[in-house]
Scaffold this active site. Structure first.
Site, PDB file in Angstrom:
ATOM      1  CG  HIS A 160      56.388 -46.955  52.490  1.00  0.00           C
ATOM      2  ND1 HIS A 160      57.069 -46.367  53.530  1.00  0.00           N
ATOM      3  CD2 HIS A 160      55.350 -46.109  52.208  1.00  0.00           C
ATOM      4  CE1 HIS A 160      56.459 -45.247  53.882  1.00  0.00           C
ATOM      5  NE2 HIS A 160      55.421 -45.052  53.085  1.00  0.00           N
ATOM      6  CB  SER A 281      73.677 -68.799  35.017  1.00  0.00           C
ATOM      7  OG  SER A 281      74.239 -69.860  35.759  1.00  0.00           O
ATOM      8  CE  LYS A 287      70.259 -66.837  37.751  1.00  0.00           C
ATOM      9  NZ  LYS A 287      69.744 -66.242  38.948  1.00  0.00           N
ATOM     10  CD  GLU A 294      72.885 -58.253  38.801  1.00  0.00           C
ATOM     11  OE1 GLU A 294      73.175 -58.888  39.830  1.00  0.00           O
ATOM     12  OE2 GLU A 294      72.802 -58.799  37.683  1.00  0.00           O
TER      13      GLU A 294
END
Ligand code: ARG
Length: 462
Positions: A160, A281, A287, A294
């Site tokens: 979970h 970024s 970043k 992704e």
């Protein structure tokens, strides 16, 4: 001005197709990717036509040589594909005619584009199974490298997405090795089943020429000719099985990708992707984004989509060939390209990934992750039934929660207020390292198990 009728099949037509008809009908824009398979199939067919006396040796020789010239033109990029010639089959044959003249017209004896395209596409998908197999092996090796390095690193195991029990990094990596090994087996199984030859089924009914289907099957590396000509031209199970295996494999990759995204966040800090597998970024200088993970997670959608799309194309089609089936290829091309790209990117990312061993271990100790070890201790040392031990442990967890501390930080005196027989030795099982080391049951997370599994997999992948 009306166009003249198609040179290949236009005998009964007075006029050529409307421009839009030509556009919707043509597949050359994508099926040119089947050129090598088409030419291999035609060369095998020509050799068989000569061996069976259907055409002369001289004609077969001219055809086979001419086809090699066509192939080299296509590979060199100096081949002009024509939409009017619809597809790769007719583009190749038309060019062959320009090169060798009259014998080219004999190549299509005892054959149809229906068995031809089924053969070409099978050969192409079969090659993809081999490419995916190699890519999966590379990914498994990258995971094994991580498993070996981190056989003893302790991290939280989750259910979970809540901390459940401590596990080892190596064990987590090996879980994916198992998944990708099943994928490999699925592709191998699909490959075995697809390796039968439709060539010689002709349009749908077979042919009156004395062809030798065993010979062409063998020449193309197929195990045998398909036994039913209707099935041979109408079957696309091979492409669907490829997409089904690809979908499951992609689903596995999306789970790993998701974990890499979570792990590389500042909140988790479990792992860092290397510079080569991260992006920055344009506005936020700090970043370091896990874009490859992704994109893998997202690309999976196209693969699932291809599977659904082809199932939908095939659903409800009457036997045998229908032009609907021309819509089989782009889906598979796109799915195969993206699966291979995703597999390579995943292997690169995993290989370079830097685990944060301290953060992993620290996280492993949170969330009362050794509560099960405590309950097991109560069973083993004090002879409590497991249900009672579960209850006692629950009280100890509540106590730790009230004191805002972890289980090992409770004092023995505190613990004895819950159960008077608890002794100092309970603290031995509350540490995460002891916890993982104790899980030596077959398939368990203990470092010793992990190292044994790593050795076993190395043997398999060698
Ligand atoms: N381009 C066609 C395809 O991809 C080849 C087969 C065409 N056969 C036919 N009878 N029109 O399916």
């Amino acid at each position: 001005m009306t166009k003249s009728a198609n040179a290949m099949w236009g005998g009964r037509f007075a006029a050529g197709p409307d421009a839009i008809m030509e556009a919707i009908n043509a597949s050359i824009g994508f099926d040119q990717r089947l050129a090598a398979q088409d030419i291999a199939g035609s060369r095998a067919h020509a050799a068989m036509l000569a061996a069976t006396g259907i055409i002369t040796d001289n004609d077969a020789e001219a055809i086979r040589e001419g086809l090699l010239t066509v192939l080299s033109e296509i590979e060199a990029g100096d081949f002009t594909f024509s939409t009017a010639l619809e597809d790769i089959h007719m583009n190749v044959e038309a060019r062959l005619k320009e090169i060798i003249g009259e014998p080219a017209g004999r190549l299509h004896t005892a054959r149809s584009r229906n068995d031809q395209v089924a053969t070409d596409f099978r050969l192409w998908v079969r090659d993809q199974c081999d490419a995916v197999d190699a890519a999966l092996a590379a990914l498994m090796k990258a995971l094994l490298g991580q498993a070996e390095a981190g056989a003893e690193w302790v991290m939280p195991g989750f259910t979970h997405l809540q901390v459940a029990q401590p596990v080892t990094w190596g064990h987590h990596m090996l879980a994916y090795v198992e998944m990708f090994a099943r994928d490999r087996a699925r592709f191998a199984d699909a490959r075995k089943r697809m390796n039968t030859s439709p060539l010689g089924a002709a349009a749908l009914a077979g042919t009156s020429f004395p062809i030798d289907r065993e010979m062409t099957a063998k020449a193309l590396g197929f195990d045998r000719p398909m036994a039913n000509s209707l099935d041979a031209v109408s079957d696309r199970d091979f492409a669907l099985e490829f997409l089904a295996a690809a979908s499951i494999c992609a689903m596995h990759m999306s789970r790993l990708a998701e974990e890499l995204v979570i792990w590389s966040s500042a909140q988790f800090r479990f792992a860092k992707m290397s510079d080569q597998w991260s992006t920055g970024s344009s506005i936020m200088p700090q970043k370091r984004n896990p874009d490859a993970a992704e994109l893998i997670r997202a690309k999976i959608g196209r693969i699932f989509g291809a599977n659904v799309a082809l199932m939908t194309v095939m659903k409800g089609l009457p036997l045998t060939y229908s032009k609907d089936m021309q819509e089989d290829k782009e889906q598979v091309f796109d799915a195969a390209d993206n699966l291979l790209l995703a597999l390579s990117a995943m292997a690169g990312m995993v290989k370079d990934m830097d685990a944060n061993v301290e953060a992993l271990e620290e996280a492993a100790a949170t969330g009362f992750s050794t509560a099960t070890d405590l309950a097991d201790w109560l069973v083993r040392e004090l002879g409590l039934p497991f249900r009672d031990a579960h209850h006692v442990t629950g009280s100890l967890v509540a106590m730790a929660e009230a004191k805002s501390c972890d289980l090992p930080e409770l004092s023995l005196a505190d613990m004895q207020t819950v159960h008077q027989d608890i002794t100092q030795s309970v603290f031995d099982v509350l540490g995460v390292k002891n916890s993982v080391a104790s899980r030596t049951s077959f398939g368990g997370t203990a470092p010793a198990n992990v190292l044994a599994q790593v050795e076993a997999w190395k043997g398999i992948l060698r």
